[in-house]
Motif scaffolding. Structure first.
Motif, short mmCIF file in Angstrom:
data_model
loop_
_atom_site.label_atom_id
_atom_site.label_comp_id
_atom_site.label_asym_id
_atom_site.label_seq_id
_atom_site.Cartn_x
_atom_site.Cartn_y
_atom_site.Cartn_z
N PHE A 22 0.82 -1.22 0.00
CA PHE A 22 0.00 0.00 0.00
C PHE A 22 0.85 1.26 0.00
CE2 PHE A 22 -3.47 -2.83 1.37
CZ PHE A 22 -4.43 -2.43 0.45
N LEU A 23 2.00 1.21 0.65
CA LEU A 23 2.90 2.36 0.68
C LEU A 23 3.38 2.70 -0.74
CD1 LEU A 23 4.56 4.41 2.37
CD2 LEU A 23 6.35 2.66 2.47
N PHE A 24 3.82 1.68 -1.49
CA PHE A 24 4.28 1.92 -2.85
C PHE A 24 3.13 2.36 -3.76
CE2 PHE A 24 8.09 -0.38 -1.55
CZ PHE A 24 9.07 0.37 -2.18
N LEU A 25 1.95 1.78 -3.56
CA LEU A 25 0.79 2.20 -4.35
C LEU A 25 0.44 3.65 -4.07
CD1 LEU A 25 -1.52 1.44 -6.27
CD2 LEU A 25 -2.80 0.67 -4.27
N ALA A 58 4.45 -2.55 -5.83
CA ALA A 58 3.21 -2.74 -5.08
C ALA A 58 2.52 -4.02 -5.51
CB ALA A 58 2.28 -1.54 -5.27
N LEU A 59 2.48 -4.28 -6.79
CA LEU A 59 1.85 -5.48 -7.33
C LEU A 59 2.57 -6.74 -6.84
CD1 LEU A 59 -0.29 -6.58 -9.28
CD2 LEU A 59 1.34 -6.23 -11.13
N GLU A 60 3.88 -6.72 -6.91
CA GLU A 60 4.65 -7.88 -6.46
C GLU A 60 4.46 -8.15 -4.97
OE1 GLU A 60 8.72 -8.02 -7.77
OE2 GLU A 60 8.17 -7.37 -9.80
N LEU A 61 4.45 -7.09 -4.18
CA LEU A 61 4.23 -7.26 -2.74
C LEU A 61 2.81 -7.76 -2.46
CD1 LEU A 61 6.09 -4.08 -1.48
CD2 LEU A 61 6.78 -6.46 -1.07
#
Length: 140
Positions: A22-25, A58-61
């Motif tokens: 969520f942080l990267f998103l 974000a997707l990978e996490l």
């Protein structure tokens, strides 16, 4: 495939991975919205590259979080570490020697076994995004 009861360690990892996704998103979307608020409507290659990179992270996490939630921490580990006991996994984690599977393998596992609410078309959108991201990195 049923959900496993997460241990405290797995819950800690799951929470951290989810938080970081969520942080990267949030960072990716925030950067785009901030630039849009400037009113020039122009998105340069640098912004596009950074945004796509953050969205990919974000997707990978997020995919790793889904696998951890469904299969436990062993679900994201490379085969050489899947049979380790939790104490050994924790030791590897603390020593930063834990080996996780590649995103593509985890994504394809979720897609093949229908272990998420994502439909085939939604996985295709993820793959289209990845192609788009690759095109942008080639422009630099």
């Amino acid at each position: 495939m049923t959900r496993v009861q997460m241990t405290d360690f797995e819950r800690k990892i799951y929470d951290a991975v989810t938080y970081n996704a969520f942080l990267f998103l949030k960072e990716a979307l925030g950067r785009l919205l901030e630039r849009d608020a400037e009113g020039n409507g122009k998105i340069d290659k640098e912004l596009l590259t950074l945004t796509c990179a953050e969205l990919q992270i974000a997707l990978e996490l997020a995919v790793r979080a889904v696998v951890i939630r469904r299969d436990g921490i062993k679900g994201v580990l490379k085969s050489s570490q899947k049979e380790l006991k939790e104490d050994d996994i924790i030791r590897h984690y603390e020593n930063k020697t834990l080996k996780v599977e590649d995103f593509e393998k985890l994504k394809n596992h979720l897609k093949k076994h229908s272990v998420t609410s994502l439909k085939k078309e939604e996985f295709e959108e993820v793959e289209r995004f990845q192609l788009y991201r690759n095109k942008i990195s080639q422009l630099m």
